[in-house]
Design a protein around this motif. Structure first.
Motif, PDB file in Angstrom:
ATOM      1  N   GLU A  40       5.251   9.590  -7.648  1.00 38.36           N
ATOM      2  CA  GLU A  40       6.282   9.628  -8.681  1.00 38.36           C
ATOM      3  C   GLU A  40       5.682   9.823 -10.072  1.00 38.36           C
ATOM      4  O   GLU A  40       6.251  10.528 -10.904  1.00 38.36           O
ATOM      5  CB  GLU A  40       7.151   8.363  -8.632  1.00 38.36           C
ATOM      6  N   ILE A  41       4.531   9.224 -10.329  1.00 39.40           N
ATOM      7  CA  ILE A  41       3.871   9.429 -11.626  1.00 39.40           C
ATOM      8  C   ILE A  41       3.440  10.884 -11.749  1.00 39.40           C
ATOM      9  O   ILE A  41       3.581  11.493 -12.820  1.00 39.40           O
ATOM     10  CB  ILE A  41       2.688   8.458 -11.813  1.00 39.40           C
ATOM     11  N   GLN A  42       2.965  11.470 -10.674  1.00 40.14           N
ATOM     12  CA  GLN A  42       2.585  12.884 -10.714  1.00 40.14           C
ATOM     13  C   GLN A  42       3.820  13.763 -10.923  1.00 40.14           C
ATOM     14  O   GLN A  42       3.762  14.761 -11.635  1.00 40.14           O
ATOM     15  CB  GLN A  42       1.852  13.281  -9.432  1.00 40.14           C
ATOM     16  N   GLU A  97       0.833  -1.206   0.000  1.00 43.50           N
ATOM     17  CA  GLU A  97       0.000   0.000   0.000  1.00 43.50           C
ATOM     18  C   GLU A  97       0.868   1.257   0.000  1.00 43.50           C
ATOM     19  O   GLU A  97       0.584   2.221  -0.719  1.00 43.50           O
ATOM     20  CB  GLU A  97      -0.952   0.010   1.198  1.00 43.50           C
ATOM     21  N   GLU A  98       1.937   1.252   0.798  1.00 39.49           N
ATOM     22  CA  GLU A  98       2.839   2.403   0.837  1.00 39.49           C
ATOM     23  C   GLU A  98       3.547   2.576  -0.506  1.00 39.49           C
ATOM     24  O   GLU A  98       3.744   3.702  -0.967  1.00 39.49           O
ATOM     25  CB  GLU A  98       3.879   2.243   1.951  1.00 39.49           C
ATOM     26  N   GLU A  99       3.934   1.471  -1.126  1.00 39.20           N
ATOM     27  CA  GLU A  99       4.595   1.552  -2.432  1.00 39.20           C
ATOM     28  C   GLU A  99       3.652   2.115  -3.490  1.00 39.20           C
ATOM     29  O   GLU A  99       4.076   2.901  -4.344  1.00 39.20           O
ATOM     30  CB  GLU A  99       5.138   0.193  -2.859  1.00 39.20           C
ATOM     31  N   VAL A 100       2.383   1.756  -3.447  1.00 32.90           N
ATOM     32  CA  VAL A 100       1.410   2.274  -4.411  1.00 32.90           C
ATOM     33  C   VAL A 100       1.240   3.784  -4.218  1.00 32.90           C
ATOM     34  O   VAL A 100       1.182   4.542  -5.188  1.00 32.90           O
ATOM     35  CB  VAL A 100       0.062   1.520  -4.313  1.00 32.90           C
ATOM     36  N   VAL A 101       1.212   4.236  -2.962  1.00 34.74           N
ATOM     37  CA  VAL A 101       1.122   5.674  -2.679  1.00 34.74           C
ATOM     38  C   VAL A 101       2.348   6.388  -3.235  1.00 34.74           C
ATOM     39  O   VAL A 101       2.238   7.437  -3.887  1.00 34.74           O
ATOM     40  CB  VAL A 101       0.961   5.937  -1.161  1.00 34.74           C
ATOM     41  N   ARG A 107      15.463   8.430  -8.860  1.00 35.88           N
ATOM     42  CA  ARG A 107      14.686   8.419  -7.615  1.00 35.88           C
ATOM     43  C   ARG A 107      13.790   7.182  -7.551  1.00 35.88           C
ATOM     44  O   ARG A 107      13.699   6.529  -6.507  1.00 35.88           O
ATOM     45  CB  ARG A 107      13.868   9.703  -7.520  1.00 35.88           C
ATOM     46  N   CYS A 108      13.142   6.849  -8.652  1.00 38.02           N
ATOM     47  CA  CYS A 108      12.296   5.648  -8.690  1.00 38.02           C
ATOM     48  C   CYS A 108      13.127   4.390  -8.487  1.00 38.02           C
ATOM     49  O   CYS A 108      12.709   3.465  -7.795  1.00 38.02           O
ATOM     50  CB  CYS A 108      11.534   5.562 -10.008  1.00 38.02           C
ATOM     51  N   ALA A 109      14.306   4.360  -9.086  1.00 45.80           N
ATOM     52  CA  ALA A 109      15.184   3.192  -8.939  1.00 45.80           C
ATOM     53  C   ALA A 109      15.552   2.973  -7.475  1.00 45.80           C
ATOM     54  O   ALA A 109      15.659   1.832  -7.014  1.00 45.80           O
ATOM     55  CB  ALA A 109      16.441   3.370  -9.779  1.00 45.80           C
ATOM     56  N   ASN A 110      15.723   4.057  -6.726  1.00 46.44           N
ATOM     57  CA  ASN A 110      16.059   3.944  -5.310  1.00 46.44           C
ATOM     58  C   ASN A 110      14.848   3.644  -4.440  1.00 46.44           C
ATOM     59  O   ASN A 110      14.983   3.021  -3.389  1.00 46.44           O
ATOM     60  CB  ASN A 110      16.743   5.226  -4.826  1.00 46.44           C
ATOM     61  N   LEU A 111      13.668   4.087  -4.866  1.00 43.58           N
ATOM     62  CA  LEU A 111      12.453   3.890  -4.070  1.00 43.58           C
ATOM     63  C   LEU A 111      11.877   2.482  -4.183  1.00 43.58           C
ATOM     64  O   LEU A 111      11.415   1.917  -3.204  1.00 43.58           O
ATOM     65  CB  LEU A 111      11.368   4.865  -4.530  1.00 43.58           C
ATOM     66  N   PHE A 112      11.873   1.958  -5.401  1.00 44.77           N
ATOM     67  CA  PHE A 112      11.159   0.709  -5.659  1.00 44.77           C
ATOM     68  C   PHE A 112      12.122  -0.429  -5.948  1.00 44.77           C
ATOM     69  O   PHE A 112      12.877  -0.368  -6.904  1.00 44.77           O
ATOM     70  CB  PHE A 112      10.210   0.881  -6.856  1.00 44.77           C
ATOM     71  N   GLU A 113      12.065  -1.451  -5.098  1.00 45.95           N
ATOM     72  CA  GLU A 113      12.887  -2.639  -5.349  1.00 45.95           C
ATOM     73  C   GLU A 113      12.414  -3.352  -6.600  1.00 45.95           C
ATOM     74  O   GLU A 113      13.210  -3.893  -7.362  1.00 45.95           O
ATOM     75  CB  GLU A 113      12.808  -3.594  -4.155  1.00 45.95           C
ATOM     76  N   ALA A 114      11.090  -3.368  -6.791  1.00 42.41           N
ATOM     77  CA  ALA A 114      10.510  -4.056  -7.948  1.00 42.41           C
ATOM     78  C   ALA A 114       9.423  -3.171  -8.540  1.00 42.41           C
ATOM     79  O   ALA A 114       8.244  -3.320  -8.225  1.00 42.41           O
ATOM     80  CB  ALA A 114       9.941  -5.396  -7.522  1.00 42.41           C
ATOM     81  N   LEU A 115       9.838  -2.232  -9.388  1.00 44.56           N
ATOM     82  CA  LEU A 115       8.889  -1.285  -9.990  1.00 44.56           C
ATOM     83  C   LEU A 115       7.771  -2.009 -10.726  1.00 44.56           C
ATOM     84  O   LEU A 115       6.604  -1.651 -10.588  1.00 44.56           O
ATOM     85  CB  LEU A 115       9.626  -0.327 -10.939  1.00 44.56           C
ATOM     86  N   GLY A 161       6.530  -4.947 -10.194  1.00 49.91           N
ATOM     87  CA  GLY A 161       5.613  -5.528  -9.215  1.00 49.91           C
ATOM     88  C   GLY A 161       4.703  -4.485  -8.594  1.00 49.91           C
ATOM     89  O   GLY A 161       3.509  -4.722  -8.384  1.00 49.91           O
ATOM     90  N   THR A 162       5.251  -3.311  -8.307  1.00 47.00           N
ATOM     91  CA  THR A 162       4.449  -2.219  -7.751  1.00 47.00           C
ATOM     92  C   THR A 162       3.417  -1.750  -8.768  1.00 47.00           C
ATOM     93  O   THR A 162       2.260  -1.493  -8.420  1.00 47.00           O
ATOM     94  CB  THR A 162       5.352  -1.050  -7.322  1.00 47.00           C
ATOM     95  N   LEU A 163       3.825  -1.655 -10.035  1.00 48.62           N
ATOM     96  CA  LEU A 163       2.871  -1.277 -11.085  1.00 48.62           C
ATOM     97  C   LEU A 163       1.741  -2.300 -11.196  1.00 48.62           C
ATOM     98  O   LEU A 163       0.571  -1.927 -11.336  1.00 48.62           O
ATOM     99  CB  LEU A 163       3.594  -1.140 -12.427  1.00 48.62           C
ATOM    100  N   ARG A 164       2.083  -3.569 -11.129  1.00 50.18           N
ATOM    101  CA  ARG A 164       1.048  -4.618 -11.215  1.00 50.18           C
ATOM    102  C   ARG A 164       0.082  -4.530 -10.036  1.00 50.18           C
ATOM    103  O   ARG A 164      -1.130  -4.689 -10.202  1.00 50.18           O
ATOM    104  CB  ARG A 164       1.681  -6.005 -11.287  1.00 50.18           C
ATOM    105  N   ALA A 165       0.619  -4.264  -8.841  1.00 50.81           N
ATOM    106  CA  ALA A 165      -0.233  -4.121  -7.656  1.00 50.81           C
ATOM    107  C   ALA A 165      -1.150  -2.904  -7.806  1.00 50.81           C
ATOM    108  O   ALA A 165      -2.330  -2.961  -7.457  1.00 50.81           O
ATOM    109  CB  ALA A 165       0.626  -3.994  -6.403  1.00 50.81           C
ATOM    110  N   ALA A 166      -0.614  -1.813  -8.341  1.00 48.64           N
ATOM    111  CA  ALA A 166      -1.413  -0.600  -8.543  1.00 48.64           C
ATOM    112  C   ALA A 166      -2.492  -0.826  -9.605  1.00 48.64           C
ATOM    113  O   ALA A 166      -3.617  -0.332  -9.476  1.00 48.64           O
ATOM    114  CB  ALA A 166      -0.506   0.565  -8.931  1.00 48.64           C
ATOM    115  N   LYS A 167      -2.152  -1.581 -10.635  1.00 46.26           N
ATOM    116  CA  LYS A 167      -3.128  -1.891 -11.687  1.00 46.26           C
ATOM    117  C   LYS A 167      -4.259  -2.747 -11.123  1.00 46.26           C
ATOM    118  O   LYS A 167      -5.435  -2.519 -11.414  1.00 46.26           O
ATOM    119  CB  LYS A 167      -2.439  -2.610 -12.848  1.00 46.26           C
ATOM    120  N   LYS A 168      -3.907  -3.715 -10.301  1.00 44.99           N
ATOM    121  CA  LYS A 168      -4.894  -4.602  -9.678  1.00 44.99           C
ATOM    122  C   LYS A 168      -5.862  -3.802  -8.795  1.00 44.99           C
ATOM    123  O   LYS A 168      -7.040  -4.116  -8.716  1.00 44.99           O
ATOM    124  CB  LYS A 168      -4.153  -5.645  -8.847  1.00 44.99           C
TER     125      LYS A 168
END
Length: 88
Positions: free
Chosen positions: A15-17, A6-10, A40-48, A50-57
């Motif tokens: 970051e998209i904004q 949930e925190e990664e999706v937030v 910045r995204c590379a440092n924030l997300f271990e698995a971008l 995977g986070t995108l898939r979770a956000a899409k879901k």
């Protein structure tokens, strides 16, 4: 320290904004390659991806396809959907 999904999706929304272009309907568009190659995204997300898939879901973002690969899918548009009033 790992973030929960949930925190990664937030963070992904933020970051998209930051990197994307606002649209007239309140959404934001950014290309996958822009997100993937951002330091910045590379440092924030271990698995971008995977986070995108979770956000899409969770219907936070939409994009074509299921699995995005760096290089192959750099021009795929990621759309951050505008917030809805139906979220409880």
């Amino acid at each position: 320290m790992a973030l929960n999904v949930e925190e990664e999706v937030v963070r992904l929304k933020e970051e998209i904004q930051r990197l994307g272009q606002p649209q007239d309907d309140g959404s934001y568009k950014v290309k996958f390659g822009v997100l993937f190659n951002d330091d910045r995204c590379a440092n924030l997300f271990e698995a971008l991806v995977g986070t995108l898939r979770a956000a899409k879901k969770r219907k936070v973002v939409k994009y074509d396809g299921e699995l995005l690969l760096q290089g192959v899918h750099d021009n795929v548009e990621i759309i951050l959907l505008p917030p809805t009033d139906t979220a409880a």
